[in-house]
Design an enzyme around this catalytic site. Structure first.
Site, PDB file in Angstrom:
ATOM      1  N   ASN A  23       9.526  36.110 -27.769  1.00  0.00           N
ATOM      2  CA  ASN A  23       8.731  34.797 -26.514  1.00  0.00           C
ATOM      3  C   ASN A  23       7.595  33.725 -27.296  1.00  0.00           C
ATOM      4  O   ASN A  23       6.949  34.749 -27.662  1.00  0.00           O
ATOM      5  CB  ASN A  23       9.118  35.539 -25.045  1.00  0.00           C
ATOM      6  CG  ASN A  23       8.256  33.432 -24.558  1.00  0.00           C
ATOM      7  OD1 ASN A  23       7.039  32.955 -24.542  1.00  0.00           O
ATOM      8  ND2 ASN A  23       8.932  33.105 -23.150  1.00  0.00           N
ATOM      9  N   ASP A  83       5.735  31.318 -27.053  1.00  0.00           N
ATOM     10  CA  ASP A  83       5.552  30.215 -25.793  1.00  0.00           C
ATOM     11  C   ASP A  83       3.825  30.549 -26.403  1.00  0.00           C
ATOM     12  O   ASP A  83       3.213  29.007 -25.824  1.00  0.00           O
ATOM     13  CB  ASP A  83       5.675  30.598 -24.546  1.00  0.00           C
ATOM     14  CG  ASP A  83       6.308  30.221 -23.844  1.00  0.00           C
ATOM     15  OD1 ASP A  83       7.646  29.491 -24.489  1.00  0.00           O
ATOM     16  OD2 ASP A  83       7.430  30.319 -22.966  1.00  0.00           O
ATOM     17  N   HIS A  84       3.381  31.899 -26.620  1.00  0.00           N
ATOM     18  CA  HIS A  84       2.448  31.463 -26.729  1.00  0.00           C
ATOM     19  C   HIS A  84       0.929  30.771 -28.131  1.00  0.00           C
ATOM     20  O   HIS A  84       0.155  30.593 -27.586  1.00  0.00           O
ATOM     21  CB  HIS A  84       1.589  32.822 -26.414  1.00  0.00           C
ATOM     22  CG  HIS A  84       1.459  33.596 -25.096  1.00  0.00           C
ATOM     23  ND1 HIS A  84       0.437  33.031 -24.187  1.00  0.00           N
ATOM     24  CD2 HIS A  84       2.414  34.290 -23.961  1.00  0.00           C
ATOM     25  CE1 HIS A  84       1.037  33.536 -23.070  1.00  0.00           C
ATOM     26  NE2 HIS A  84       1.629  34.067 -23.089  1.00  0.00           N
ATOM     27  N   HIS A  94       9.818  28.778 -23.471  1.00  0.00           N
ATOM     28  CA  HIS A  94      10.219  28.180 -21.473  1.00  0.00           C
ATOM     29  C   HIS A  94       9.836  26.788 -22.204  1.00  0.00           C
ATOM     30  O   HIS A  94       8.375  26.583 -22.130  1.00  0.00           O
ATOM     31  CB  HIS A  94       9.617  29.007 -20.806  1.00  0.00           C
ATOM     32  CG  HIS A  94       9.310  28.889 -19.900  1.00  0.00           C
ATOM     33  ND1 HIS A  94       9.275  28.961 -18.780  1.00  0.00           N
ATOM     34  CD2 HIS A  94       9.930  27.736 -18.824  1.00  0.00           C
ATOM     35  CE1 HIS A  94       9.478  28.773 -17.944  1.00  0.00           C
ATOM     36  NE2 HIS A  94      10.008  27.543 -17.497  1.00  0.00           N
ATOM     37  N   ARG A 146       8.072  24.115 -20.241  1.00  0.00           N
ATOM     38  CA  ARG A 146       8.384  23.498 -18.656  1.00  0.00           C
ATOM     39  C   ARG A 146       7.953  22.142 -17.971  1.00  0.00           C
ATOM     40  O   ARG A 146       7.853  21.414 -19.460  1.00  0.00           O
ATOM     41  CB  ARG A 146       6.816  24.411 -18.086  1.00  0.00           C
ATOM     42  CG  ARG A 146       6.383  26.043 -18.892  1.00  0.00           C
ATOM     43  CD  ARG A 146       5.405  26.254 -18.401  1.00  0.00           C
ATOM     44  NE  ARG A 146       5.333  25.810 -16.737  1.00  0.00           N
ATOM     45  CZ  ARG A 146       5.694  27.907 -16.621  1.00  0.00           C
ATOM     46  NH1 ARG A 146       5.671  29.044 -16.759  1.00  0.00           N
ATOM     47  NH2 ARG A 146       5.287  27.606 -14.807  1.00  0.00           N
ATOM     48  N   ARG A 169       3.177  22.378 -21.021  1.00  0.00           N
ATOM     49  CA  ARG A 169       1.849  23.115 -21.144  1.00  0.00           C
ATOM     50  C   ARG A 169       2.291  23.722 -22.374  1.00  0.00           C
ATOM     51  O   ARG A 169       0.798  24.226 -23.034  1.00  0.00           O
ATOM     52  CB  ARG A 169       1.083  23.661 -20.167  1.00  0.00           C
ATOM     53  CG  ARG A 169       2.559  25.063 -19.865  1.00  0.00           C
ATOM     54  CD  ARG A 169       1.281  26.300 -18.343  1.00  0.00           C
ATOM     55  NE  ARG A 169       1.352  25.797 -17.275  1.00  0.00           N
ATOM     56  CZ  ARG A 169       1.773  25.974 -16.325  1.00  0.00           C
ATOM     57  NH1 ARG A 169       1.969  27.251 -16.450  1.00  0.00           N
ATOM     58  NH2 ARG A 169       1.905  25.706 -15.587  1.00  0.00           N
ATOM     59  N   GLU A 196      14.281  29.250 -21.997  1.00  0.00           N
ATOM     60  CA  GLU A 196      14.214  29.072 -20.316  1.00  0.00           C
ATOM     61  C   GLU A 196      13.729  28.022 -19.823  1.00  0.00           C
ATOM     62  O   GLU A 196      13.489  26.961 -20.281  1.00  0.00           O
ATOM     63  CB  GLU A 196      12.965  30.530 -20.640  1.00  0.00           C
ATOM     64  CG  GLU A 196      13.331  31.592 -20.674  1.00  0.00           C
ATOM     65  CD  GLU A 196      11.648  32.154 -20.472  1.00  0.00           C
ATOM     66  OE1 GLU A 196      11.333  31.825 -19.649  1.00  0.00           O
ATOM     67  OE2 GLU A 196      12.378  33.625 -20.983  1.00  0.00           O
ATOM     68  N   THR A 253       1.794  32.391 -15.536  1.00  0.00           N
ATOM     69  CA  THR A 253       3.035  32.666 -15.808  1.00  0.00           C
ATOM     70  C   THR A 253       4.351  32.968 -14.489  1.00  0.00           C
ATOM     71  O   THR A 253       3.955  32.840 -13.567  1.00  0.00           O
ATOM     72  CB  THR A 253       3.508  33.574 -16.670  1.00  0.00           C
ATOM     73  OG1 THR A 253       4.880  34.231 -17.242  1.00  0.00           O
ATOM     74  CG2 THR A 253       3.034  34.952 -16.109  1.00  0.00           C
ATOM     75  N   THR A 254       5.519  32.519 -15.186  1.00  0.00           N
ATOM     76  CA  THR A 254       6.874  32.925 -14.033  1.00  0.00           C
ATOM     77  C   THR A 254       6.439  34.518 -12.893  1.00  0.00           C
ATOM     78  O   THR A 254       6.297  35.532 -13.791  1.00  0.00           O
ATOM     79  CB  THR A 254       8.349  32.930 -15.448  1.00  0.00           C
ATOM     80  OG1 THR A 254       8.496  32.163 -16.207  1.00  0.00           O
ATOM     81  CG2 THR A 254       9.279  32.998 -13.800  1.00  0.00           C
ATOM     82  N   GLU A 263      18.948  38.277 -16.934  1.00  0.00           N
ATOM     83  CA  GLU A 263      18.145  38.958 -16.960  1.00  0.00           C
ATOM     84  C   GLU A 263      16.970  39.434 -15.842  1.00  0.00           C
ATOM     85  O   GLU A 263      16.608  38.659 -14.764  1.00  0.00           O
ATOM     86  CB  GLU A 263      16.911  37.776 -18.247  1.00  0.00           C
ATOM     87  CG  GLU A 263      15.887  38.350 -18.417  1.00  0.00           C
ATOM     88  CD  GLU A 263      14.738  37.251 -19.094  1.00  0.00           C
ATOM     89  OE1 GLU A 263      15.195  36.551 -20.028  1.00  0.00           O
ATOM     90  OE2 GLU A 263      13.171  38.173 -19.025  1.00  0.00           O
ATOM     91  N   HIS A 288       9.697  40.761 -19.119  1.00  0.00           N
ATOM     92  CA  HIS A 288       8.219  40.069 -18.509  1.00  0.00           C
ATOM     93  C   HIS A 288       6.830  41.200 -18.717  1.00  0.00           C
ATOM     94  O   HIS A 288       8.169  42.233 -17.566  1.00  0.00           O
ATOM     95  CB  HIS A 288       9.076  39.605 -16.993  1.00  0.00           C
ATOM     96  CG  HIS A 288       7.628  38.335 -16.805  1.00  0.00           C
ATOM     97  ND1 HIS A 288       5.923  39.116 -16.596  1.00  0.00           N
ATOM     98  CD2 HIS A 288       7.138  37.301 -16.923  1.00  0.00           C
ATOM     99  CE1 HIS A 288       5.175  37.217 -16.317  1.00  0.00           C
ATOM    100  NE2 HIS A 288       6.287  37.004 -16.443  1.00  0.00           N
ATOM    101  N   GLY A 325       6.787  38.543 -25.656  1.00  0.00           N
ATOM    102  CA  GLY A 325       6.251  37.333 -25.416  1.00  0.00           C
ATOM    103  C   GLY A 325       4.722  37.332 -25.560  1.00  0.00           C
ATOM    104  O   GLY A 325       4.569  38.168 -26.752  1.00  0.00           O
ATOM    105  N   HIS A 326       3.658  38.234 -25.159  1.00  0.00           N
ATOM    106  CA  HIS A 326       2.529  38.124 -24.514  1.00  0.00           C
ATOM    107  C   HIS A 326       1.823  39.407 -25.423  1.00  0.00           C
ATOM    108  O   HIS A 326       1.087  39.163 -26.250  1.00  0.00           O
ATOM    109  CB  HIS A 326       2.201  38.219 -23.288  1.00  0.00           C
ATOM    110  CG  HIS A 326       0.577  38.697 -22.990  1.00  0.00           C
ATOM    111  ND1 HIS A 326      -0.404  39.502 -23.284  1.00  0.00           N
ATOM    112  CD2 HIS A 326       0.126  37.084 -23.091  1.00  0.00           C
ATOM    113  CE1 HIS A 326      -1.557  38.861 -22.733  1.00  0.00           C
ATOM    114  NE2 HIS A 326      -1.797  37.381 -22.457  1.00  0.00           N
TER     115      HIS A 326
HETATM  116  N1  PXP Z   1      11.481  36.544 -19.514  1.00  0.00           N
HETATM  117  C1  PXP Z   1      11.255  35.404 -19.001  1.00  0.00           C
HETATM  118  C2  PXP Z   1      12.259  34.795 -17.696  1.00  0.00           C
HETATM  119  C3  PXP Z   1      10.019  34.946 -18.861  1.00  0.00           C
HETATM  120  O1  PXP Z   1       9.676  33.647 -18.211  1.00  0.00           O
HETATM  121  C4  PXP Z   1       8.629  36.019 -20.265  1.00  0.00           C
HETATM  122  C5  PXP Z   1       7.514  34.619 -19.942  1.00  0.00           C
HETATM  123  O2  PXP Z   1       7.475  33.253 -20.090  1.00  0.00           O
HETATM  124  C6  PXP Z   1       9.505  36.422 -20.686  1.00  0.00           C
HETATM  125  C7  PXP Z   1      10.268  37.327 -20.359  1.00  0.00           C
HETATM  126  C8  PXP Z   1       8.077  37.222 -21.404  1.00  0.00           C
HETATM  127  O3  PXP Z   1       7.688  38.408 -20.371  1.00  0.00           O
HETATM  128  P1  PXP Z   1       5.738  38.566 -21.173  1.00  0.00           P
HETATM  129  O4  PXP Z   1       5.107  37.299 -22.003  1.00  0.00           O
HETATM  130  O5  PXP Z   1       5.148  38.799 -20.226  1.00  0.00           O
HETATM  131  O6  PXP Z   1       6.157  39.322 -22.753  1.00  0.00           O
END
Ligand code: PXP
Length: 238
Positions: free
Chosen positions: A7, A9-10, A43, A45, A49, A70, A100-101, A151, A190, A212-213
């Site tokens: 992921n 996004d960051h 994702h 959104r 953002r 996503e 975050t979600t 998921e 997540h 992701g993070h």
């Molecule tokens: N899965 C979903 C559905 C998410 O919303 C996210 C965060 O955007 C992730 C996985 C990844 O989570 P993390 O960034 O904590 O690894």
């Protein structure tokens, strides 16, 4: 074998902090693939953002693996997905005020509405997944609504420690088995990081982990020294 969805996004979060053009998530998707990512997750959104519309369309054109979009189950996002044609859409709950979600989708609410969204995506040959908590009832609804994938939300597992974490892990294992028995393909994600991922990765019937993070945080840790060295060298070579 369990695969890895990265992921990004960051990466876009850092760019949007300055509303500029770098770092570009499209470029980093390429690097993630070089590192072995099996798919790229973003994702888009409602409030844009981090990931922007431009990013998802460029990613679709340039990535060599698979694109997992996503998104919230809204008409706006449905239209974008049908134009974009990602390999997978993962439906997630979305709140403007959240960082975050925060939890899985509650499939019990709006079953009929979600079924329409899923069918509409399937008509465009897009596979659809539901981000849900590891709860038996939600798994049954996933099947009923017509999702091919789920998921499982591992956020709680990631936050807990000791015996509580062990109990949550058992819930995830049991959920993955139940979902598999119903014919669902099981992803998870997540809060997974370099310390807690192994126990989740060793669950037999998990198809893909979305992370992701922790990966982006690690990239900063392993890359910052070099980037400072390069800047220092430019400054001192005058
Ligand atoms: N899965 C979903 C559905 C998410 O919303 C996210 C965060 O955007 C992730 C996985 C990844 O989570 P993390 O960034 O904590 O690894």
């Amino acid at each position: 074998m369990t695969t890895l969805g990265v992921n990004i996004d960051h990466i876009a979060n850092v760019r949007e902090a300055r509303r500029t053009v770098e770092p570009d998530p499209v470029q980093f998707a390429f690097l993630a693939e070089l590192g072995g990512a099996d798919s790229i997750t973003v994702h888009l959104r409602e409030d844009r953002r981090h990931i922007q519309d431009r990013d998802v369309f460029l990613l679709k054109e340039t990535i060599k693996t698979k694109l997992n979009l996503e998104m919230a189950a809204t008409e706006e996002m449905l239209e974008i997905a049908k134009k974009l044609l990602p390999d997978l859409v993962t439906l997630v709950p979305e709140k403007r005020e959240e960082v975050t979600t925060e939890g899985g989708l509650d499939l019990k609410i709006n079953t009929r509405y979600l079924n329409n969204i899923v069918e509409s995506l399937k008509d465009s040959n897009i596979e659809v997944s539901a981000f849900i908590d590891p709860v038996h009832e939600q798994i049954n609804y996933s099947k009923e609504i017509g999702f091919k994938y789920i998921e499982l939300h591992t956020g709680k597992y990631a936050e807990l420690t000791g015996h509580d974490q062990y109990i949550e892990l058992q819930r995830i294992i049991e959920s993955a088995h139940n979902a598999n028995d119903l014919g669902l393909i099981v992803n998870a994600g997540h809060g997974l990081n370099y310390n807690n991922v192994k126990k989740i990765a060793s669950i037999n019937n998990i198809n893909e982990l979305n992370i992701g993070h922790s990966i982006v945080a690690r990239a900063l840790a392993v890359g910052l020294e070099r980037s400072v060295r390069e800047m220092k060298s430019l400054i001192t070579s005058n």
